[in-house]
Design an enzyme around this catalytic site. Structure first.
Site, PDB file in Angstrom:
ATOM      1  N   LYS A 149      -4.234  76.206  42.564  1.00 17.92           N
ATOM      2  CA  LYS A 149      -5.310  75.206  42.702  1.00 17.92           C
ATOM      3  C   LYS A 149      -4.747  73.834  43.042  1.00 17.92           C
ATOM      4  O   LYS A 149      -5.156  73.189  44.002  1.00 17.92           O
ATOM      5  CB  LYS A 149      -6.125  75.099  41.420  1.00 17.92           C
ATOM      6  N   ASN A 150      -3.760  73.361  42.267  1.00 14.19           N
ATOM      7  CA  ASN A 150      -3.300  71.977  42.417  1.00 14.19           C
ATOM      8  C   ASN A 150      -2.475  71.749  43.674  1.00 14.19           C
ATOM      9  O   ASN A 150      -2.213  70.612  44.041  1.00 14.19           O
ATOM     10  CB  ASN A 150      -2.573  71.530  41.149  1.00 14.19           C
TER      11      ASN A 150
ATOM     12  N   ARG B 194     -11.238  65.748  40.704  1.00 10.12           N
ATOM     13  CA  ARG B 194     -10.188  64.737  40.650  1.00 10.12           C
ATOM     14  C   ARG B 194      -9.506  64.535  41.985  1.00 10.12           C
ATOM     15  O   ARG B 194      -9.271  63.427  42.451  1.00 10.12           O
ATOM     16  CB  ARG B 194      -9.149  65.201  39.621  1.00 10.12           C
TER      17      ARG B 194
ATOM     18  N   CYS C 185     -11.576  66.750  34.918  1.00 11.24           N
ATOM     19  CA  CYS C 185     -11.666  67.040  33.479  1.00 11.24           C
ATOM     20  C   CYS C 185     -11.568  65.764  32.653  1.00 11.24           C
ATOM     21  O   CYS C 185     -10.816  64.855  32.986  1.00 11.24           O
ATOM     22  CB  CYS C 185     -10.547  67.988  33.068  1.00 11.24           C
TER      23      CYS C 185
ATOM     24  N   ARG D 292      -7.903  58.151  32.823  1.00 15.15           N
ATOM     25  CA  ARG D 292      -7.194  58.705  33.993  1.00 15.15           C
ATOM     26  C   ARG D 292      -7.132  57.634  35.082  1.00 15.15           C
ATOM     27  O   ARG D 292      -7.755  57.753  36.132  1.00 15.15           O
ATOM     28  CB  ARG D 292      -7.871  59.981  34.494  1.00 15.15           C
ATOM     29  N   PRO D 293      -6.321  56.583  34.868  1.00 15.29           N
ATOM     30  CA  PRO D 293      -6.275  55.487  35.839  1.00 15.29           C
ATOM     31  C   PRO D 293      -5.646  55.924  37.166  1.00 15.29           C
ATOM     32  O   PRO D 293      -4.961  56.943  37.211  1.00 15.29           O
ATOM     33  CB  PRO D 293      -5.378  54.454  35.138  1.00 15.29           C
ATOM     34  N   ILE D 294      -5.870  55.157  38.239  1.00 16.82           N
ATOM     35  CA  ILE D 294      -5.221  55.435  39.525  1.00 16.82           C
ATOM     36  C   ILE D 294      -4.468  54.197  40.021  1.00 16.82           C
ATOM     37  O   ILE D 294      -4.284  54.001  41.227  1.00 16.82           O
ATOM     38  CB  ILE D 294      -6.241  55.930  40.582  1.00 16.82           C
ATOM     39  N   ASP D 295      -4.034  53.353  39.080  1.00 15.21           N
ATOM     40  CA  ASP D 295      -3.342  52.096  39.451  1.00 15.21           C
ATOM     41  C   ASP D 295      -2.083  52.359  40.268  1.00 15.21           C
ATOM     42  O   ASP D 295      -1.750  51.602  41.183  1.00 15.21           O
ATOM     43  CB  ASP D 295      -3.002  51.299  38.183  1.00 15.21           C
ATOM     44  N   GLN D 296      -1.376  53.459  39.989  1.00 14.15           N
ATOM     45  CA  GLN D 296      -0.138  53.737  40.728  1.00 14.15           C
ATOM     46  C   GLN D 296      -0.437  54.146  42.174  1.00 14.15           C
ATOM     47  O   GLN D 296       0.334  53.847  43.088  1.00 14.15           O
ATOM     48  CB  GLN D 296       0.655  54.840  40.016  1.00 14.15           C
TER      49      GLN D 296
ATOM     50  N   ASP E 215      -0.889  71.457  31.278  1.00  6.29           N
ATOM     51  CA  ASP E 215      -1.976  72.374  31.648  1.00  6.29           C
ATOM     52  C   ASP E 215      -1.820  73.769  31.039  1.00  6.29           C
ATOM     53  O   ASP E 215      -2.675  74.628  31.237  1.00  6.29           O
ATOM     54  CB  ASP E 215      -2.077  72.487  33.177  1.00  6.29           C
TER      55      ASP E 215
ATOM     56  N   ILE F 120       1.120  63.578  27.814  1.00 13.16           N
ATOM     57  CA  ILE F 120       0.522  63.180  29.101  1.00 13.16           C
ATOM     58  C   ILE F 120      -0.893  62.645  28.928  1.00 13.16           C
ATOM     59  O   ILE F 120      -1.230  61.564  29.406  1.00 13.16           O
ATOM     60  CB  ILE F 120       0.494  64.378  30.078  1.00 13.16           C
TER      61      ILE F 120
ATOM     62  N   ARG G 218     -13.720  76.276  38.186  1.00  7.57           N
ATOM     63  CA  ARG G 218     -13.103  75.237  38.997  1.00  7.57           C
ATOM     64  C   ARG G 218     -11.664  75.594  39.375  1.00  7.57           C
ATOM     65  O   ARG G 218     -11.149  75.170  40.389  1.00  7.57           O
ATOM     66  CB  ARG G 218     -13.084  73.903  38.246  1.00  7.57           C
TER      67      ARG G 218
HETATM   68  C1  EPZ Z   1      -2.575  66.306  37.859  1.00  7.68           C
HETATM   69  O1  EPZ Z   1      -3.520  65.318  37.442  1.00  7.68           O
HETATM   70  C2  EPZ Z   1      -3.284  67.652  37.688  1.00  7.68           C
HETATM   71  N1  EPZ Z   1      -4.488  67.636  38.483  1.00  7.68           N
HETATM   72  C3  EPZ Z   1      -3.661  67.853  36.212  1.00  7.68           C
HETATM   73  O2  EPZ Z   1      -4.150  69.195  36.089  1.00  7.68           O
HETATM   74  C4  EPZ Z   1      -2.418  67.750  35.354  1.00  7.68           C
HETATM   75  O3  EPZ Z   1      -2.806  67.776  34.003  1.00  7.68           O
HETATM   76  C5  EPZ Z   1      -1.670  66.439  35.632  1.00  7.68           C
HETATM   77  O4  EPZ Z   1      -1.397  66.282  37.037  1.00  7.68           O
HETATM   78  C6  EPZ Z   1      -0.334  66.374  34.898  1.00  7.68           C
HETATM   79  O5  EPZ Z   1       0.458  67.446  35.253  1.00  7.68           O
HETATM   80  C7  EPZ Z   1      -4.375  67.871  39.809  1.00  7.68           C
HETATM   81  O6  EPZ Z   1      -3.317  68.133  40.352  1.00  7.68           O
HETATM   82  C8  EPZ Z   1      -5.640  67.791  40.602  1.00  7.68           C
HETATM   83  P1  EPZ Z   1      -1.026  62.367  36.793  1.00  7.68           P
HETATM   84  P2  EPZ Z   1      -3.315  63.768  37.814  1.00  7.68           P
HETATM   85  O7  EPZ Z   1      -1.323  61.339  37.801  1.00  7.68           O
HETATM   86  O8  EPZ Z   1      -2.708  63.655  39.146  1.00  7.68           O
HETATM   87  C9  EPZ Z   1      -0.966  58.405  34.079  1.00  7.68           C
HETATM   88  C10 EPZ Z   1      -5.677  70.924  35.680  1.00  7.68           C
HETATM   89  O9  EPZ Z   1      -6.034  71.426  34.610  1.00  7.68           O
HETATM   90  N2  EPZ Z   1      -1.302  57.699  35.338  1.00  7.68           N
HETATM   91  O10 EPZ Z   1       0.216  63.154  36.917  1.00  7.68           O
HETATM   92  O11 EPZ Z   1      -4.575  63.100  37.549  1.00  7.68           O
HETATM   93  C11 EPZ Z   1      -2.115  59.285  33.582  1.00  7.68           C
HETATM   94  O12 EPZ Z   1      -3.035  58.558  32.819  1.00  7.68           O
HETATM   95  C12 EPZ Z   1      -5.540  69.396  35.780  1.00  7.68           C
HETATM   96  O13 EPZ Z   1      -5.398  71.567  36.690  1.00  7.68           O
HETATM   97  C13 EPZ Z   1      -1.407  56.327  35.333  1.00  7.68           C
HETATM   98  O14 EPZ Z   1      -1.243  55.681  34.305  1.00  7.68           O
HETATM   99  O15 EPZ Z   1      -2.251  63.382  36.677  1.00  7.68           O
HETATM  100  C14 EPZ Z   1      -1.390  60.366  32.797  1.00  7.68           C
HETATM  101  O16 EPZ Z   1      -1.146  59.913  31.501  1.00  7.68           O
HETATM  102  C15 EPZ Z   1      -6.009  68.697  34.553  1.00  7.68           C
HETATM  103  N3  EPZ Z   1      -1.701  55.709  36.503  1.00  7.68           N
HETATM  104  C16 EPZ Z   1      -0.070  60.498  33.554  1.00  7.68           C
HETATM  105  O17 EPZ Z   1       0.095  59.315  34.323  1.00  7.68           O
HETATM  106  C17 EPZ Z   1      -1.891  56.393  37.689  1.00  7.68           C
HETATM  107  O18 EPZ Z   1      -2.169  55.785  38.731  1.00  7.68           O
HETATM  108  C18 EPZ Z   1       0.019  61.714  34.465  1.00  7.68           C
HETATM  109  O19 EPZ Z   1      -1.086  61.682  35.335  1.00  7.68           O
HETATM  110  C19 EPZ Z   1      -1.782  57.791  37.659  1.00  7.68           C
HETATM  111  C20 EPZ Z   1      -1.480  58.438  36.471  1.00  7.68           C
END
Ligand code: EPZ
Length: 417
Positions: free
Chosen positions: A22-23, A93, A117, A122-126, A306, A328, A398
């Site tokens: 999926k991812n 997402r 989910c 779940r910020p996107i600042d990065q 996950d 995480i 999903r």
């Molecule tokens: C991906 O989410 C996966 N989703 C998630 O899987 C998975 O739990 C996660 O990575 C961690 O492995 C998809 O691939 C669609 P991150 P993502 O950016 O990209 C922080 C599932 O069940 N962060 O790696 O949203 C954030 O808050 C789903 O398949 C920032 O602070 O996760 C978290 O604590 C659920 N700022 C950490 O980083 C940012 O801009 C990791 O988030 C981005 C992230």
């Protein structure tokens, strides 16, 4: 509202075939927008997140068709809009990958703030920091993100947190940028490597995916008329490994990549399971009492967040005390309330949960709160005494294709109602 009705007390035995990841798929589908041509993706899981992504691409002017049970063909020669339908983008997402792809291809994009989910903040600042480093102007207002740029120019970007989404998004935005981009402190998950491999297979110049630093030399264009196969799903593989252990069963998992499962394999062996790997199969058997263990979730190659709920079911049945530290996500223990309804003894506080093992679970009506929680409840219901009803299964759809058929093949007494 669909639900699963499951008669428990089942030892899961047999073979299961793993679907495409999926991812990876929900990163690869938007990535095809970077190609002014036709792309064929094989081994694509037919799940709701994938179908929403296809609908969105069709609304942007691409032509996306299922040309096989697991084959998608995307014709992205004629993009007519860069504004994605907000009602659809907020449903999942990975709609955030439209930002990188459309910025890269069209230098303009508008998407709704991503859904997905509920795991806490779940910020996107990065992501935004990265796009701005390449020269884009990004605005977040009224529930949507607008980004525009006259020319993307390569730059060095250091991520403050290891982020799967931000790593893939900046890969998408930088492959057609002018000059070189260096991404530091990146995520290394198998789906990152899969997206990078796909882009390189259509003419991109990406090095280092799977390590802490990725270097991208921008190219003028990517090639069309190419076929790529999605990597097998690491998390689905792990879900069935946990199902074998929790049910004291015997499952041969086929079409998977054992190297991607090392952290989970180590934990299940610690708990007393036998795990035998071959080139693309993993055979998991368990006929002993389960030993407790402690787990901390971390970015790959650490223990995947996950798979935390699915392992939680195993720990709930281990003889003794186990602890999970979730590093995480802020709120990824909602499933423990549902397991406690089935007789488990779990105390969750913030990012830590303590599991006092019990000898068995009992059937009950339980509610999935997110995708992986849903998978965990399915495993628990298959082994619990008596009947269970699992609600909110749209979460499970999903990310898992026809999961009830796969469980039924392993002996589970499960009906979708
Ligand atoms: C991906 O989410 C996966 N989703 C998630 O899987 C998975 O739990 C996660 O990575 C961690 O492995 C998809 O691939 C669609 P991150 P993502 O950016 O990209 C922080 C599932 O069940 N962060 O790696 O949203 C954030 O808050 C789903 O398949 C920032 O602070 O996760 C978290 O604590 C659920 N700022 C950490 O980083 C940012 O801009 C990791 O988030 C981005 C992230």
């Amino acid at each position: 509202m669909d639900k699963f009705i499951i008669d428990g007390n089942t030892r899961l035995v047999g073979e299961v075939e793993i679907s495409g990841a999926k991812n990876a798929a929900i990163g690869l589908i938007p990535a095809t927008l970077l190609i002014n041509g036709i792309t064929t993706l094989e081994n694509v899981p037919n799940i709701s997140d994938v179908n929403i992504a296809c609908d969105i691409l069709n609304e942007l002017g691409a032509k996306v068709t299922w040309t096989g049970e697991h084959t998608l063909t995307v014709d992205a020669r004629n993009i007519t809009s860069t504004h994605a339908p907000l009602d659809k983008t907020s449903k999942f997402r990975a709609s955030y990958y439209l930002l990188g792809a459309l910025l890269g291809r069209c230098h303009d994009v508008e998407v709704g703030l991503p859904g997905g989910c509920n795991l806490g903040q779940r910020p996107i600042d990065q992501h935004i920091k990265g796009f701005e480093s390449l020269g884009a102007k990004v605005e977040v207002a009224q529930g949507k993100i607008d980004a525009t740029v006259s020319k993307l120019v390569g730059n060095s970007i250091y991520f403050d947190v290891v982020s799967v989404g931000a790593t893939i998004n900046l890969l998408l935005a930088s492959v057609l940028a002018e000059g070189t981009t260096i991404l530091d402190n990146v995520a290394k998950e198998p789906h990152i490597v899969d997206v990078a491999n796909f882009l390189n297979s259509v003419g991109a110049d990406i090095r280092g995916a799977g390590t802490d630093t990725i270097k991208i030399n921008g190219v003028k264009e990517l090639k069309g008329d190419h076929t790529y196969s999605v990597v097998p799903d690491q998390i689905e593989t792990g879900t069935f490994m946990c199902a074998a252990v929790a049910s004291k069963g015997n499952i041969l998992i086929k079409n998977c990549i054992p190297e991607h499962m090392e952290s989970l394999t180590a934990k299940l062996i610690e708990m007393g399971a036998t795990v035998e790997v071959d080139c693309d199969t993993i055979h998991v058997t368990c006929d002993k009492e389960l030993h407790p263990t402690n787990v901390k979730t971390l970015p790959y190659p650490g223990f995947p967040t996950d798979l935390q709920p699915q392992l939680g079911v195993c720990l709930a049945l281990a003889q003794g005390t186990s602890i999970i530290n979730e590093s995480i996500w802020e709120s990824r223990f909602q499933y423990t309330n549902e397991l406690n309804k089935m007789g488990a003894k779990i105390t969750a506080q913030g990012k830590t949960a303590v599991f006092e093992g019990v000898s068995k679970l009992s059937g009950a009506p339980v509610y999935a709160t997110d995708l992986r929680a849903g998978a965990a409840l399915l495993i628990a219901a298959a082994i619990a005494d008596g009947k269970s009803e699992v609600y909110n299964i749209h979460y499970i759809d999903r990310g898992y294709e026809k999961i009830e058929d796969k469980f039924r093949k392993l002996g589970a007494k499960i009906e979708r109602a």
